[in-house]
Design a protein around this motif. Structure first.
Motif, PDB file in Angstrom:
ATOM      1  N   GLY A  14      55.741  46.039  54.650  1.00 11.58           N
ATOM      2  CA  GLY A  14      54.906  44.977  55.206  1.00 11.58           C
ATOM      3  C   GLY A  14      53.756  44.558  54.305  1.00 11.58           C
ATOM      4  N   GLN A  15      53.876  44.850  53.011  1.00 16.42           N
ATOM      5  CA  GLN A  15      52.802  44.510  52.074  1.00 16.42           C
ATOM      6  C   GLN A  15      53.298  43.588  50.972  1.00 16.42           C
ATOM      7  OE1 GLN A  15      51.328  48.357  50.795  1.00 16.42           O
ATOM      8  NE2 GLN A  15      49.724  48.242  52.351  1.00 16.42           N
ATOM      9  N   CYS A  16      52.403  42.726  50.517  1.00 19.94           N
ATOM     10  CA  CYS A  16      52.698  41.796  49.428  1.00 19.94           C
ATOM     11  C   CYS A  16      52.944  42.577  48.140  1.00 19.94           C
ATOM     12  CB  CYS A  16      51.525  40.830  49.256  1.00 19.94           C
ATOM     13  SG  CYS A  16      51.708  39.691  47.859  1.00 19.94           S
ATOM     14  N   ALA A  17      54.039  42.275  47.468  1.00 19.65           N
ATOM     15  CA  ALA A  17      54.370  42.943  46.206  1.00 19.65           C
ATOM     16  C   ALA A  17      53.377  42.595  45.105  1.00 19.65           C
ATOM     17  CB  ALA A  17      55.776  42.544  45.765  1.00 19.65           C
ATOM     18  N   ALA A  18      52.703  41.454  45.237  1.00 18.15           N
ATOM     19  CA  ALA A  18      51.794  41.001  44.183  1.00 18.15           C
ATOM     20  C   ALA A  18      50.350  41.436  44.382  1.00 18.15           C
ATOM     21  CB  ALA A  18      51.852  39.480  44.068  1.00 18.15           C
ATOM     22  N   CYS A  19      49.940  41.694  45.634  1.00 15.26           N
ATOM     23  CA  CYS A  19      48.529  42.048  45.855  1.00 15.26           C
ATOM     24  C   CYS A  19      48.314  43.183  46.850  1.00 15.26           C
ATOM     25  CB  CYS A  19      47.720  40.826  46.289  1.00 15.26           C
ATOM     26  SG  CYS A  19      48.072  40.223  47.962  1.00 15.26           S
ATOM     27  N   GLY A  20      49.326  43.529  47.605  1.00 19.74           N
ATOM     28  CA  GLY A  20      49.201  44.619  48.563  1.00 19.74           C
ATOM     29  C   GLY A  20      48.715  44.214  49.939  1.00 19.74           C
ATOM     30  N   LEU A  21      48.425  42.942  50.150  1.00 19.10           N
ATOM     31  CA  LEU A  21      47.968  42.497  51.463  1.00 19.10           C
ATOM     32  C   LEU A  21      49.034  42.797  52.514  1.00 19.10           C
ATOM     33  CD1 LEU A  21      45.776  40.901  53.074  1.00 19.10           C
ATOM     34  CD2 LEU A  21      47.157  38.861  52.641  1.00 19.10           C
ATOM     35  N   SER A  78      42.528  28.796  33.826  1.00 18.53           N
ATOM     36  CA  SER A  78      41.566  27.780  33.374  1.00 18.53           C
ATOM     37  C   SER A  78      40.578  27.444  34.479  1.00 18.53           C
ATOM     38  CB  SER A  78      42.294  26.510  32.933  1.00 18.53           C
ATOM     39  OG  SER A  78      43.087  26.755  31.806  1.00 18.53           O
ATOM     40  N   ALA A  79      41.082  27.308  35.696  1.00 17.11           N
ATOM     41  CA  ALA A  79      40.198  27.000  36.821  1.00 17.11           C
ATOM     42  C   ALA A  79      39.186  28.120  37.029  1.00 17.11           C
ATOM     43  CB  ALA A  79      41.011  26.764  38.088  1.00 17.11           C
ATOM     44  N   ALA A  80      39.641  29.354  36.934  1.00 12.41           N
ATOM     45  CA  ALA A  80      38.742  30.501  37.092  1.00 12.41           C
ATOM     46  C   ALA A  80      37.679  30.512  35.996  1.00 12.41           C
ATOM     47  CB  ALA A  80      39.535  31.800  37.086  1.00 12.41           C
ATOM     48  N   GLU A  81      38.090  30.195  34.781  1.00  8.04           N
ATOM     49  CA  GLU A  81      37.136  30.152  33.659  1.00  8.04           C
ATOM     50  C   GLU A  81      36.101  29.055  33.832  1.00  8.04           C
ATOM     51  OE1 GLU A  81      39.627  29.839  30.191  1.00  8.04           O
ATOM     52  OE2 GLU A  81      40.468  31.845  30.528  1.00  8.04           O
ATOM     53  N   ARG A  82      36.469  27.996  34.549  1.00 10.62           N
ATOM     54  CA  ARG A  82      35.526  26.902  34.822  1.00 10.62           C
ATOM     55  C   ARG A  82      34.633  27.201  36.023  1.00 10.62           C
ATOM     56  NH1 ARG A  82      40.208  24.013  34.265  1.00 10.62           N
ATOM     57  NH2 ARG A  82      40.176  23.440  36.463  1.00 10.62           N
ATOM     58  N   GLY A  83      34.772  28.383  36.596  1.00 12.14           N
ATOM     59  CA  GLY A  83      33.908  28.767  37.706  1.00 12.14           C
ATOM     60  C   GLY A  83      34.512  28.631  39.086  1.00 12.14           C
ATOM     61  N   ASP A  84      35.804  28.372  39.164  1.00 20.70           N
ATOM     62  CA  ASP A  84      36.474  28.269  40.465  1.00 20.70           C
ATOM     63  C   ASP A  84      36.627  29.685  41.033  1.00 20.70           C
ATOM     64  OD1 ASP A  84      38.503  28.166  42.501  1.00 20.70           O
ATOM     65  OD2 ASP A  84      39.215  26.267  41.662  1.00 20.70           O
ATOM     66  N   GLU A  85      35.727  30.054  41.928  1.00 17.07           N
ATOM     67  CA  GLU A  85      35.708  31.418  42.482  1.00 17.07           C
ATOM     68  C   GLU A  85      36.982  31.791  43.234  1.00 17.07           C
ATOM     69  OE1 GLU A  85      33.682  34.098  42.091  1.00 17.07           O
ATOM     70  OE2 GLU A  85      32.803  32.855  40.511  1.00 17.07           O
ATOM     71  N   ALA A  88      39.459  32.751  40.698  1.00 15.15           N
ATOM     72  CA  ALA A  88      39.077  34.038  40.099  1.00 15.15           C
ATOM     73  C   ALA A  88      39.450  35.188  41.022  1.00 15.15           C
ATOM     74  CB  ALA A  88      37.583  34.052  39.789  1.00 15.15           C
ATOM     75  N   ARG A  89      39.215  35.024  42.314  1.00 12.86           N
ATOM     76  CA  ARG A  89      39.578  36.079  43.279  1.00 12.86           C
ATOM     77  C   ARG A  89      41.092  36.240  43.365  1.00 12.86           C
ATOM     78  NH1 ARG A  89      35.271  33.735  46.061  1.00 12.86           N
ATOM     79  NH2 ARG A  89      36.646  32.641  47.486  1.00 12.86           N
ATOM     80  N   PHE A  90      41.807  35.129  43.279  1.00 14.56           N
ATOM     81  CA  PHE A  90      43.274  35.190  43.306  1.00 14.56           C
ATOM     82  C   PHE A  90      43.782  35.999  42.113  1.00 14.56           C
ATOM     83  CE2 PHE A  90      47.501  33.314  42.350  1.00 14.56           C
ATOM     84  CZ  PHE A  90      48.138  33.615  43.549  1.00 14.56           C
ATOM     85  N   ILE A  91      43.238  35.731  40.935  1.00 18.38           N
ATOM     86  CA  ILE A  91      43.628  36.473  39.735  1.00 18.38           C
ATOM     87  C   ILE A  91      43.285  37.949  39.892  1.00 18.38           C
ATOM     88  CG2 ILE A  91      43.135  36.800  37.271  1.00 18.38           C
ATOM     89  CD1 ILE A  91      42.676  33.696  37.193  1.00 18.38           C
ATOM     90  N   GLU A  92      42.084  38.231  40.356  1.00 20.19           N
ATOM     91  CA  GLU A  92      41.651  39.621  40.538  1.00 20.19           C
ATOM     92  C   GLU A  92      42.524  40.373  41.535  1.00 20.19           C
ATOM     93  OE1 GLU A  92      37.518  39.537  41.626  1.00 20.19           O
ATOM     94  OE2 GLU A  92      36.974  38.498  39.767  1.00 20.19           O
ATOM     95  N   SER A  93      43.005  39.672  42.548  1.00 23.68           N
ATOM     96  CA  SER A  93      43.818  40.336  43.576  1.00 23.68           C
ATOM     97  C   SER A  93      45.260  40.563  43.138  1.00 23.68           C
ATOM     98  CB  SER A  93      43.813  39.517  44.875  1.00 23.68           C
ATOM     99  OG  SER A  93      44.654  38.368  44.760  1.00 23.68           O
ATOM    100  N   THR A  94      45.682  39.863  42.095  1.00 26.79           N
ATOM    101  CA  THR A  94      47.071  39.944  41.649  1.00 26.79           C
ATOM    102  C   THR A  94      47.268  41.149  40.739  1.00 26.79           C
ATOM    103  OG1 THR A  94      47.256  37.530  41.782  1.00 26.79           O
ATOM    104  CG2 THR A  94      48.943  38.691  40.509  1.00 26.79           C
ATOM    105  N   ARG A  95      48.236  41.949  41.099  1.00 27.96           N
ATOM    106  CA  ARG A  95      48.569  43.143  40.306  1.00 27.96           C
ATOM    107  C   ARG A  95      49.170  42.741  38.964  1.00 27.96           C
ATOM    108  NH1 ARG A  95      51.510  46.012  45.427  1.00 27.96           N
ATOM    109  NH2 ARG A  95      49.634  47.011  46.266  1.00 27.96           N
ATOM    110  N   ALA A  96      49.080  43.637  38.005  1.00 26.74           N
ATOM    111  CA  ALA A  96      49.711  43.406  36.704  1.00 26.74           C
ATOM    112  C   ALA A  96      51.238  43.465  36.832  1.00 26.74           C
ATOM    113  CB  ALA A  96      49.223  44.432  35.686  1.00 26.74           C
TER     114      ALA A  96
END
Length: 129
Positions: A14-21, A78-85, A88-96
């Motif tokens: 029952g968890q997301c393979a990409a983030c664990g949610l 690119s959006a995260a680098e431009r300050g799109d929080e 940035a959170r989506f990238i941080e939540s995504t597993r390698a």
């Protein structure tokens, strides 16, 4: 098919393979769409939260066929680098690397991931870099 969704979600606990949610927010995503002859079997499925499912369906997320390494489209970075929080959170939540079920009969088959990328080759040119 309801049994496809249930089997895939159960295989991933029952968890997301990409983030664990979890929290019953996970969905069963077809790797190779049914419209492209993708079967309704767990090996052609991956459990993803709505955000990762949408990114996958819109070809903004790539999962390497054998080792399941995850890459996100450069536009998200690119959006995260431009300050799109939120990006940035989506990238941080995504597993390698995407998690996979313990049971080998339920792990995503490399053939379906490879077929997906071949079928949508123009959409995944970014992933080759």
């Amino acid at each position: 098919c309801a049994s496809f969704g249930r089997k895939v979600k159960d295989a991933y606990g029952g968890q997301c393979a990409a983030c664990g949610l979890g929290q019953r927010l996970v969905e069963a995503a077809h790797i190779l769409p049914v419209g492209l002859e993708g079967p309704d079997t767990p090996r052609n499925g991956i459990a993803l939260c709505p955000n990762h499912h949408t990114a996958f369906d819109k070809h903004l997320m790539w999962i390497q066929p054998v080792f399941h390494r995850i890459k996100l489209h450069h536009s998200i970075h690119s959006a995260a680098e431009r300050g799109d929080e939120p990006c940035a959170r989506f990238i941080e939540s995504t597993r390698a690397y995407a998690s996979v079920p313990d049971a080998t009969d339920f792990r995503p088959a490399a053939q379906y991931l490879s077929s997906r990328y071949e079928s949508f080759k123009a959409e995944y040119l970014w992933a080759e870099s």
